[in-house]
Design a protein around this motif. Structure first.
Motif, PDB file in Angstrom:
ATOM      1  N   TRP A 187       5.875  -0.675  -5.772  1.00 47.58           N
ATOM      2  CA  TRP A 187       4.774  -1.230  -4.983  1.00 47.58           C
ATOM      3  C   TRP A 187       3.927  -0.100  -4.408  1.00 47.58           C
ATOM      4  O   TRP A 187       4.423   0.983  -4.132  1.00 47.58           O
ATOM      5  CB  TRP A 187       5.327  -2.072  -3.844  1.00 47.58           C
ATOM      6  CG  TRP A 187       6.350  -3.056  -4.289  1.00 47.58           C
ATOM      7  CD1 TRP A 187       7.700  -2.932  -4.174  1.00 47.58           C
ATOM      8  CD2 TRP A 187       6.137  -4.302  -4.956  1.00 47.58           C
ATOM      9  NE1 TRP A 187       8.330  -4.030  -4.722  1.00 47.58           N
ATOM     10  CE2 TRP A 187       7.390  -4.891  -5.210  1.00 47.58           C
ATOM     11  CE3 TRP A 187       4.985  -4.980  -5.375  1.00 47.58           C
ATOM     12  CZ2 TRP A 187       7.534  -6.111  -5.844  1.00 47.58           C
ATOM     13  CZ3 TRP A 187       5.132  -6.205  -6.011  1.00 47.58           C
ATOM     14  CH2 TRP A 187       6.390  -6.759  -6.237  1.00 47.58           C
TER      15      TRP A 187
ATOM     16  N   LEU B 187       9.521 -13.822  -3.455  1.00 52.14           N
ATOM     17  CA  LEU B 187       9.834 -13.388  -4.818  1.00 52.14           C
ATOM     18  C   LEU B 187      11.331 -13.151  -4.969  1.00 52.14           C
ATOM     19  O   LEU B 187      11.948 -13.615  -5.928  1.00 52.14           O
ATOM     20  CB  LEU B 187       9.055 -12.116  -5.162  1.00 52.14           C
ATOM     21  CG  LEU B 187       9.372 -11.468  -6.504  1.00 52.14           C
ATOM     22  CD1 LEU B 187       9.016 -12.387  -7.661  1.00 52.14           C
ATOM     23  CD2 LEU B 187       8.645 -10.140  -6.625  1.00 52.14           C
TER      24      LEU B 187
ATOM     25  N   ALA C 159       3.272 -14.191  -8.664  1.00 48.92           N
ATOM     26  CA  ALA C 159       3.862 -13.863  -7.359  1.00 48.92           C
ATOM     27  C   ALA C 159       3.917 -12.356  -7.145  1.00 48.92           C
ATOM     28  O   ALA C 159       3.662 -11.877  -6.031  1.00 48.92           O
ATOM     29  CB  ALA C 159       5.263 -14.473  -7.246  1.00 48.92           C
ATOM     30  N   ILE C 160       4.226 -11.614  -8.177  1.00 52.86           N
ATOM     31  CA  ILE C 160       4.285 -10.153  -8.059  1.00 52.86           C
ATOM     32  C   ILE C 160       2.912  -9.598  -7.703  1.00 52.86           C
ATOM     33  O   ILE C 160       2.779  -8.766  -6.807  1.00 52.86           O
ATOM     34  CB  ILE C 160       4.838  -9.524  -9.356  1.00 52.86           C
ATOM     35  CG1 ILE C 160       6.340  -9.809  -9.456  1.00 52.86           C
ATOM     36  CG2 ILE C 160       4.558  -8.027  -9.420  1.00 52.86           C
ATOM     37  CD1 ILE C 160       6.970  -9.465 -10.778  1.00 52.86           C
TER      38      ILE C 160
ATOM     39  N   MET D 124       5.628 -12.262   1.184  1.00 52.74           N
ATOM     40  CA  MET D 124       5.505 -12.558  -0.221  1.00 52.74           C
ATOM     41  C   MET D 124       6.670 -12.001  -1.034  1.00 52.74           C
ATOM     42  O   MET D 124       7.143 -12.660  -1.914  1.00 52.74           O
ATOM     43  CB  MET D 124       4.207 -11.982  -0.778  1.00 52.74           C
ATOM     44  CG  MET D 124       2.981 -12.726  -0.344  1.00 52.74           C
ATOM     45  SD  MET D 124       3.032 -14.351  -1.040  1.00 52.74           S
ATOM     46  CE  MET D 124       1.358 -14.655  -1.310  1.00 52.74           C
ATOM     47  N   ILE D 125       7.053 -10.767  -0.757  1.00 51.92           N
ATOM     48  CA  ILE D 125       8.149 -10.185  -1.528  1.00 51.92           C
ATOM     49  C   ILE D 125       9.453 -10.917  -1.235  1.00 51.92           C
ATOM     50  O   ILE D 125      10.268 -11.108  -2.131  1.00 51.92           O
ATOM     51  CB  ILE D 125       8.243  -8.665  -1.278  1.00 51.92           C
ATOM     52  CG1 ILE D 125       7.016  -8.011  -1.895  1.00 51.92           C
ATOM     53  CG2 ILE D 125       9.513  -8.078  -1.854  1.00 51.92           C
ATOM     54  CD1 ILE D 125       6.873  -6.555  -1.703  1.00 51.92           C
TER      55      ILE D 125
ATOM     56  N   VAL E   7       8.018  -0.881   1.071  1.00 47.44           N
ATOM     57  CA  VAL E   7       8.634  -1.981   0.331  1.00 47.44           C
ATOM     58  C   VAL E   7       9.499  -1.395  -0.771  1.00 47.44           C
ATOM     59  O   VAL E   7       9.026  -0.584  -1.571  1.00 47.44           O
ATOM     60  CB  VAL E   7       7.550  -2.902  -0.269  1.00 47.44           C
ATOM     61  CG1 VAL E   7       8.183  -4.037  -1.053  1.00 47.44           C
ATOM     62  CG2 VAL E   7       6.637  -3.432   0.828  1.00 47.44           C
TER      63      VAL E   7
ATOM     64  N   GLU F 155       0.504 -11.110  -6.247  1.00 42.10           N
ATOM     65  CA  GLU F 155       0.096 -11.565  -4.921  1.00 42.10           C
ATOM     66  C   GLU F 155       0.758 -10.756  -3.806  1.00 42.10           C
ATOM     67  O   GLU F 155       0.296 -10.778  -2.676  1.00 42.10           O
ATOM     68  CB  GLU F 155       0.430 -13.045  -4.742  1.00 42.10           C
ATOM     69  CG  GLU F 155      -0.456 -13.965  -5.551  1.00 42.10           C
ATOM     70  CD  GLU F 155      -0.024 -15.414  -5.459  1.00 42.10           C
ATOM     71  OE1 GLU F 155       0.839 -15.748  -4.619  1.00 42.10           O
ATOM     72  OE2 GLU F 155      -0.564 -16.222  -6.237  1.00 42.10           O
ATOM     73  N   CYS F 156       1.819 -10.040  -4.137  1.00 40.09           N
ATOM     74  CA  CYS F 156       2.567  -9.288  -3.127  1.00 40.09           C
ATOM     75  C   CYS F 156       1.797  -8.080  -2.602  1.00 40.09           C
ATOM     76  O   CYS F 156       2.017  -7.660  -1.471  1.00 40.09           O
ATOM     77  CB  CYS F 156       3.914  -8.818  -3.683  1.00 40.09           C
ATOM     78  SG  CYS F 156       5.114 -10.136  -3.875  1.00 40.09           S
ATOM     79  N   CYS F 157       0.954  -7.496  -3.418  1.00 39.30           N
ATOM     80  CA  CYS F 157       0.250  -6.296  -2.982  1.00 39.30           C
ATOM     81  C   CYS F 157      -0.970  -6.057  -3.854  1.00 39.30           C
ATOM     82  O   CYS F 157      -1.115  -6.673  -4.908  1.00 39.30           O
ATOM     83  CB  CYS F 157       1.172  -5.087  -3.016  1.00 39.30           C
ATOM     84  SG  CYS F 157       1.715  -4.660  -4.666  1.00 39.30           S
TER      85      CYS F 157
ATOM     86  N   CYS G  42       0.474  -2.184  -7.907  1.00 40.90           N
ATOM     87  CA  CYS G  42       1.880  -2.047  -8.272  1.00 40.90           C
ATOM     88  C   CYS G  42       1.966  -1.470  -9.673  1.00 40.90           C
ATOM     89  O   CYS G  42       0.975  -1.394 -10.398  1.00 40.90           O
ATOM     90  CB  CYS G  42       2.626  -3.380  -8.168  1.00 40.90           C
ATOM     91  SG  CYS G  42       2.116  -4.634  -9.356  1.00 40.90           S
TER      92      CYS G  42
END
Length: 132
Positions: free
Chosen positions: A77, A5, A98-99, A1-2, A82, A101-103, A106
């Motif tokens: 994160w 991004l 998107a951010i 995911m990252i 990461v 969804e990355c983790c 954050c």
């Protein structure tokens, strides 16, 4: 995911070195104690907003209300493996979904405004002013 991004924002984002990460953390995250393993302890802090919503639209709203979209933002994160990113707050807003969804957790630090936004999946957002 990252990786997706980073591909989306291209050269507009800088991946921070360890030393850069620690410098920005000292200006923001380090001003707070922790609750459990990763949540910040906001007691005694100037909390500006809290929201149980955990959608990208809420992050966009907070960024617009509490800072300037043209200022530098640092994204930390919950997964320390990461690397943190530095990019314009407007890009954080544009890629908020998107951010998130990355983790599952954050933090976004708005450097000029001195505002830290914490995201905890399942709990939502807390935003506050970092004492300087």
């Amino acid at each position: 995911m990252i990786a997706a991004l980073l591909e989306a924002v291209g050269d507009a984002a800088a991946v921070l070195s360890y030393d850069e990460d620690r410098t920005f953390a000292a200006l923001s995250l380090s001003h707070f104690g922790s609750v459990g393993s990763s949540r910040l302890d906001w007691s005694g802090a100037e909390v500006l907003r809290s929201s149980p919503t955990f959608a990208g639209g809420e992050l966009q709203k907070l960024l617009r209300e509490l800072g300037r979209l043209d200022e530098l933002a640092v994204v930390f994160w919950g997964n320390l493996a990461v690397p943190s990113l530095a990019l314009e707050a407007g890009l954080v807003a544009a890629h908020a979904d998107a951010i998130l969804e990355c983790c599952s957790e954050c933090w976004v630090y708005l450097v000029d405004s001195g505002v830290l936004i914490e995201f905890q999946d399942g709990e939502g957002f807390t935003a506050g002013r970092v004492s300087r």
